[in-house]
Enzyme design. Sequence first.
Site, PDB file in Angstrom:
ATOM      1  N   ASP A   1      -6.051   5.741   2.936  1.00  0.00           N
ATOM      2  CA  ASP A   1      -6.474   4.313   2.593  1.00  0.00           C
ATOM      3  C   ASP A   1      -7.427   3.611   3.192  1.00  0.00           C
ATOM      4  O   ASP A   1      -8.190   4.313   3.977  1.00  0.00           O
ATOM      5  CB  ASP A   1      -5.068   3.436   2.890  1.00  0.00           C
ATOM      6  CG  ASP A   1      -4.588   2.469   2.012  1.00  0.00           C
ATOM      7  OD1 ASP A   1      -5.783   1.724   1.549  1.00  0.00           O
ATOM      8  OD2 ASP A   1      -3.511   2.071   1.931  1.00  0.00           O
TER       9      ASP A   1
ATOM     10  N   GLY B   1      -7.123 -13.099  -3.196  1.00  0.00           N
ATOM     11  CA  GLY B   1      -7.709 -11.820  -3.361  1.00  0.00           C
ATOM     12  C   GLY B   1      -7.853 -11.040  -4.766  1.00  0.00           C
ATOM     13  O   GLY B   1      -8.236 -11.617  -5.633  1.00  0.00           O
TER      14      GLY B   1
ATOM     15  N   GLU C   1       4.876  -4.127 -14.145  1.00  0.00           N
ATOM     16  CA  GLU C   1       6.382  -4.292 -14.569  1.00  0.00           C
ATOM     17  C   GLU C   1       6.617  -5.101 -15.476  1.00  0.00           C
ATOM     18  O   GLU C   1       7.580  -4.958 -16.612  1.00  0.00           O
ATOM     19  CB  GLU C   1       7.189  -4.856 -13.612  1.00  0.00           C
ATOM     20  CG  GLU C   1       7.294  -3.917 -12.085  1.00  0.00           C
ATOM     21  CD  GLU C   1       7.724  -4.448 -10.804  1.00  0.00           C
ATOM     22  OE1 GLU C   1       8.134  -5.697 -10.871  1.00  0.00           O
ATOM     23  OE2 GLU C   1       7.840  -3.863  -9.788  1.00  0.00           O
TER      24      GLU C   1
ATOM     25  N   SER D   1       6.819 -11.517  -2.462  1.00  0.00           N
ATOM     26  CA  SER D   1       7.117 -12.028  -1.199  1.00  0.00           C
ATOM     27  C   SER D   1       6.169 -12.480  -0.249  1.00  0.00           C
ATOM     28  O   SER D   1       6.745 -12.946   0.788  1.00  0.00           O
ATOM     29  CB  SER D   1       7.799 -10.800  -0.387  1.00  0.00           C
ATOM     30  OG  SER D   1       6.788  -9.730  -0.187  1.00  0.00           O
TER      31      SER D   1
ATOM     32  N   HIS E   1       0.943  -1.130  -0.026  1.00  0.00           N
ATOM     33  CA  HIS E   1      -0.061   0.027  -0.098  1.00  0.00           C
ATOM     34  C   HIS E   1       0.820   1.246   0.010  1.00  0.00           C
ATOM     35  O   HIS E   1       0.459   2.324  -0.636  1.00  0.00           O
ATOM     36  CB  HIS E   1      -0.874   0.144   1.310  1.00  0.00           C
ATOM     37  CG  HIS E   1      -2.089  -0.886   1.165  1.00  0.00           C
ATOM     38  ND1 HIS E   1      -3.241  -0.842   0.986  1.00  0.00           N
ATOM     39  CD2 HIS E   1      -2.004  -2.375   1.328  1.00  0.00           C
ATOM     40  CE1 HIS E   1      -3.938  -1.691   1.017  1.00  0.00           C
ATOM     41  NE2 HIS E   1      -3.300  -2.645   1.003  1.00  0.00           N
TER      42      HIS E   1
END
Length: 472
Positions: free
Chosen positions: A129, A392, A377, A289, A27
């Site tokens: 957020d 998710g 990317e 990760s 985030h």
Amino acid sequence: MAADDASLSSATEPLRVLMFPYLAFGHISPFIQLATKLSAAAAGNIRVTFLSGAANVERIRSLLPSSSSVSVVTLHLPAIPGLPSGVESTADLPSDSPAVELLKLAVDGTRPQVDALLRELRPHVAVFDFAMQWLPEVAEPLGVRAVFFSVFAAVSTAYLISPARRLHGPNPSVEDLKSPPAKFPEASSIRGVPAYQAADFLYIFRTLAGASVFERALACLSRSSAIMAKTCAEMEGPYIDYVAREHGKPILLAGPITPEPPTGELDPRWAEWLGGFPAGAVVFSSFGSETFLSEEGVRELLLGLEMTGKPFLAVLNLNQAKGEGEEEVGRLLPEGWAERVKGRGLVHSGWVQQQHILRHDSVGVFLCHAGLSSVMEAVASGCGLAMLPQKGDQFLNARLFAGDMGIGVEVERREEDGGFTREAVCSAVREVTESEEVKEKHAKWREFLLDKEKQEGFAAGLLDGLRKLANL
């Protein structure tokens, strides 16, 4: 002061923005990218104040632009029973630790500090957020416009955080979540999701830390002055329009946030190995990760990569295999696998320079978990995209990019449990490399994402929208 002078003063007044991302670098990073984008667009005529826990501040400062227009302020997280002392981001905890949820309560506990900072700094806009559903209640009475910034693709907000989900009560079922919410865009390729994905979505409706993720996010959307999303109409027009209609709020579009070129050089270990293969020959596989494949998943993935006949580099998190290196992978695979792939297949556990590897000439396909940053990317680097989402929003990202946009291929899965076979892995990789339609669409979208003029236009439009929201 004359009218013209007053107008000039208003036009040149720096926009003051406070940013408060959730305490997870998945985030924090989009907020950093947003601050960088706005700082460049405003040419210094902006003041951004970034908030985070003390343990995150130095890393954030190292990633923010070295400009007087951006600063970082430390928040002191309150002690929460069950949350270890010194934990100030999800990176400080195992991903499956129950204490991860307690970070949300620590964020709630910063409310008095945020209130004091808003009174002291008097920003025009506070960008926040999903975990800070209380921030608009603090900001709006002070004349500060609260803007909810979703770090997820608009398709995820549209499918999951719709007021229509309340029709199922506080605890929707798997069957409820297999279908899109009412009035979901007909133009979408998503007509439903399989049971294993719907079961994973149940997490956001569980009340684990004061309020569920759904309750927090829905409150953020309903209480904010505006919604901000890191996307554009070209990519997600129907979903953007749906979110705007459902929540009755203006949408400010930051544009797709493409990664900045990496700095430094690729580690010689990887540069030397990759340099031994022709351009576009290598399949690079990595799942971020915080994603862990099961033992069966590790086995089928690596056997599938072997089946492609291509050289490959597979980066794995092996906590479920309870090992740290290639030796443990060998325990999961049939005898002789390591010998069969010797010289063309490598397995690594641990961090690697992902962007550097993706940009290496020999890498042609990226097999990933469909995390939004990883997908961007891959497209920016020119790598073909094969996707094996694990949890998710990754499931919906994969449908967006493979289904709506047609720029990648999703690995086929079992409906009931999401399991996959080596044959499905091999098939997806081969389709990415052999489908002319996929390659043409990928090239078109890459050109769009790397168009500097378009990116600058997104940033300028966002800056203008924020200034209008602040009545500047």
